[in-house]
Design a protein around this motif. Sequence first.
Motif, PDB file in Angstrom:
ATOM      1  N   TYR A  31      44.829  46.205  48.279  1.00 55.22           N
ATOM      2  CA  TYR A  31      43.473  46.409  47.531  1.00 55.22           C
ATOM      3  C   TYR A  31      43.634  47.726  46.802  1.00 55.22           C
ATOM      4  CZ  TYR A  31      38.517  47.205  46.707  1.00 55.22           C
ATOM      5  OH  TYR A  31      37.338  47.639  46.196  1.00 55.22           O
ATOM      6  N   LEU A  32      44.342  48.849  47.345  1.00 55.57           N
ATOM      7  CA  LEU A  32      44.267  50.077  46.618  1.00 55.57           C
ATOM      8  C   LEU A  32      45.258  50.033  45.427  1.00 55.57           C
ATOM      9  CD1 LEU A  32      44.287  52.608  49.896  1.00 55.57           C
ATOM     10  CD2 LEU A  32      42.280  52.190  48.051  1.00 55.57           C
ATOM     11  N   GLY A  33      46.343  49.396  45.535  1.00 56.20           N
ATOM     12  CA  GLY A  33      47.414  49.326  44.677  1.00 56.20           C
ATOM     13  C   GLY A  33      46.772  48.572  43.283  1.00 56.20           C
ATOM     14  N   TYR A  34      45.889  47.531  43.589  1.00 52.69           N
ATOM     15  CA  TYR A  34      45.564  46.775  42.436  1.00 52.69           C
ATOM     16  C   TYR A  34      44.234  47.370  41.954  1.00 52.69           C
ATOM     17  CZ  TYR A  34      44.210  42.531  39.912  1.00 52.69           C
ATOM     18  OH  TYR A  34      44.048  41.544  38.692  1.00 52.69           O
ATOM     19  N   VAL A  35      43.393  47.946  42.883  1.00 54.95           N
ATOM     20  CA  VAL A  35      42.049  48.315  42.245  1.00 54.95           C
ATOM     21  C   VAL A  35      42.081  49.719  41.584  1.00 54.95           C
ATOM     22  CG1 VAL A  35      39.556  48.661  42.883  1.00 54.95           C
ATOM     23  CG2 VAL A  35      40.690  46.802  43.647  1.00 54.95           C
ATOM     24  N   VAL A  36      42.739  50.543  42.619  1.00 50.76           N
ATOM     25  CA  VAL A  36      42.714  52.058  42.326  1.00 50.76           C
ATOM     26  C   VAL A  36      43.751  52.428  41.307  1.00 50.76           C
ATOM     27  CG1 VAL A  36      42.973  54.431  43.328  1.00 50.76           C
ATOM     28  CG2 VAL A  36      41.622  52.637  44.572  1.00 50.76           C
ATOM     29  N   VAL A  37      45.062  52.330  41.674  1.00 49.59           N
ATOM     30  CA  VAL A  37      46.079  52.398  40.834  1.00 49.59           C
ATOM     31  C   VAL A  37      45.930  51.459  39.605  1.00 49.59           C
ATOM     32  CG1 VAL A  37      48.727  52.631  40.847  1.00 49.59           C
ATOM     33  CG2 VAL A  37      47.395  53.210  43.016  1.00 49.59           C
ATOM     34  N   GLY A  38      46.062  50.321  39.873  1.00 54.66           N
ATOM     35  CA  GLY A  38      46.249  49.347  38.538  1.00 54.66           C
ATOM     36  C   GLY A  38      44.968  49.302  37.813  1.00 54.66           C
ATOM     37  N   LYS A  39      43.942  49.781  38.166  1.00 58.40           N
ATOM     38  CA  LYS A  39      42.531  49.846  37.547  1.00 58.40           C
ATOM     39  C   LYS A  39      42.134  48.195  37.270  1.00 58.40           C
ATOM     40  CE  LYS A  39      42.445  54.204  36.256  1.00 58.40           C
ATOM     41  NZ  LYS A  39      42.663  55.116  37.494  1.00 58.40           N
ATOM     42  N   GLY A  40      42.481  47.485  38.314  1.00 54.42           N
ATOM     43  CA  GLY A  40      41.975  46.083  38.172  1.00 54.42           C
ATOM     44  C   GLY A  40      40.577  45.885  38.856  1.00 54.42           C
ATOM     45  N   ASP A  41      39.958  44.797  38.656  1.00 55.11           N
ATOM     46  CA  ASP A  41      38.691  44.333  39.072  1.00 55.11           C
ATOM     47  C   ASP A  41      38.708  44.091  40.692  1.00 55.11           C
ATOM     48  OD1 ASP A  41      36.111  43.847  39.283  1.00 55.11           O
ATOM     49  OD2 ASP A  41      36.141  41.747  38.409  1.00 55.11           O
ATOM     50  N   SER A  42      38.074  44.610  41.299  1.00 55.53           N
ATOM     51  CA  SER A  42      38.035  44.578  42.883  1.00 55.53           C
ATOM     52  C   SER A  42      37.611  43.113  43.595  1.00 55.53           C
ATOM     53  CB  SER A  42      37.079  45.493  43.668  1.00 55.53           C
ATOM     54  OG  SER A  42      35.867  45.392  43.288  1.00 55.53           O
ATOM     55  N   SER A  43      36.966  42.113  42.652  1.00 54.87           N
ATOM     56  CA  SER A  43      36.858  40.873  43.087  1.00 54.87           C
ATOM     57  C   SER A  43      38.008  40.060  42.570  1.00 54.87           C
ATOM     58  CB  SER A  43      35.712  40.428  41.918  1.00 54.87           C
ATOM     59  OG  SER A  43      35.976  40.248  40.855  1.00 54.87           O
ATOM     60  N   GLU A  44      38.983  40.500  41.836  1.00 53.11           N
ATOM     61  CA  GLU A  44      40.182  39.825  41.615  1.00 53.11           C
ATOM     62  C   GLU A  44      41.526  40.194  42.299  1.00 53.11           C
ATOM     63  OE1 GLU A  44      41.045  39.943  37.503  1.00 53.11           O
ATOM     64  OE2 GLU A  44      39.303  38.902  36.996  1.00 53.11           O
ATOM     65  N   ALA A  45      41.327  41.047  43.508  1.00 51.30           N
ATOM     66  CA  ALA A  45      42.419  41.533  44.269  1.00 51.30           C
ATOM     67  C   ALA A  45      43.082  40.674  45.168  1.00 51.30           C
ATOM     68  CB  ALA A  45      42.021  42.722  44.765  1.00 51.30           C
ATOM     69  N   PHE A  46      42.165  39.727  45.491  1.00 47.58           N
ATOM     70  CA  PHE A  46      42.849  38.585  46.505  1.00 47.58           C
ATOM     71  C   PHE A  46      42.800  37.437  45.975  1.00 47.58           C
ATOM     72  CE2 PHE A  46      41.807  42.410  49.336  1.00 47.58           C
ATOM     73  CZ  PHE A  46      42.942  42.730  49.768  1.00 47.58           C
ATOM     74  N   LYS A  47      42.409  37.056  44.838  1.00 45.04           N
ATOM     75  CA  LYS A  47      42.525  35.609  44.328  1.00 45.04           C
ATOM     76  C   LYS A  47      43.821  35.419  43.966  1.00 45.04           C
ATOM     77  CE  LYS A  47      37.971  35.758  41.821  1.00 45.04           C
ATOM     78  NZ  LYS A  47      37.607  35.521  40.396  1.00 45.04           N
ATOM     79  N   PRO A  48      44.166  34.024  44.247  1.00 46.14           N
ATOM     80  CA  PRO A  48      45.590  33.562  44.146  1.00 46.14           C
ATOM     81  C   PRO A  48      46.085  33.387  42.935  1.00 46.14           C
ATOM     82  CG  PRO A  48      44.148  31.980  45.800  1.00 46.14           C
ATOM     83  CD  PRO A  48      43.333  32.863  45.119  1.00 46.14           C
ATOM     84  N   ALA A  49      45.240  33.152  41.895  1.00 45.44           N
ATOM     85  CA  ALA A  49      45.467  32.999  40.543  1.00 45.44           C
ATOM     86  C   ALA A  49      46.231  34.493  40.155  1.00 45.44           C
ATOM     87  CB  ALA A  49      44.300  32.712  39.626  1.00 45.44           C
ATOM     88  N   THR A  50      45.755  35.412  40.580  1.00 49.19           N
ATOM     89  CA  THR A  50      45.999  36.799  40.103  1.00 49.19           C
ATOM     90  C   THR A  50      47.461  37.008  40.712  1.00 49.19           C
ATOM     91  OG1 THR A  50      43.761  37.741  40.298  1.00 49.19           O
ATOM     92  CG2 THR A  50      45.611  39.293  40.619  1.00 49.19           C
ATOM     93  N   TRP A  51      47.540  36.706  41.920  1.00 46.83           N
ATOM     94  CA  TRP A  51      48.970  36.669  42.654  1.00 46.83           C
ATOM     95  C   TRP A  51      50.024  35.839  42.040  1.00 46.83           C
ATOM     96  CZ3 TRP A  51      50.185  41.336  44.259  1.00 46.83           C
ATOM     97  CH2 TRP A  51      48.831  41.919  44.663  1.00 46.83           C
ATOM     98  N   GLN A  52      49.792  34.687  41.598  1.00 46.63           N
ATOM     99  CA  GLN A  52      50.597  33.856  40.829  1.00 46.63           C
ATOM    100  C   GLN A  52      51.012  34.306  39.443  1.00 46.63           C
ATOM    101  OE1 GLN A  52      51.707  30.801  42.373  1.00 46.63           O
ATOM    102  NE2 GLN A  52      53.149  30.986  40.697  1.00 46.63           N
ATOM    103  N   HIS A  53      49.986  35.047  39.005  1.00 45.03           N
ATOM    104  CA  HIS A  53      50.373  35.708  37.727  1.00 45.03           C
ATOM    105  C   HIS A  53      51.209  36.765  37.784  1.00 45.03           C
ATOM    106  CE1 HIS A  53      49.989  37.294  33.603  1.00 45.03           C
ATOM    107  NE2 HIS A  53      49.691  38.580  34.050  1.00 45.03           N
TER     108      HIS A  53
END
Length: 59
Positions: A31-53
């Motif tokens: 969560y911290l890596g995706y949202v805080v460091v990566g400036k991603g949307d918090s709702s997408e942090a655990f979506k399977p499509a995000t991690w497949q990408h």
Amino acid sequence: MSSITKRVLSQLSLVILTLVILAILFFVGIYLGYVVVGKGDSSEAFKPATWQHILDFVK
């Protein structure tokens, strides 16, 4: 209970507690890596499509 059984249960509970703590820290780190460091949307942090990408990008 014998002392050996108590010791085994004690060690087993420590191993299980360690695994639970590691799992929690793993998801907090994602969560911290995706949202805080990566400036991603918090709702997408655990979506399977995000991690497949991400996995497709790494390959």
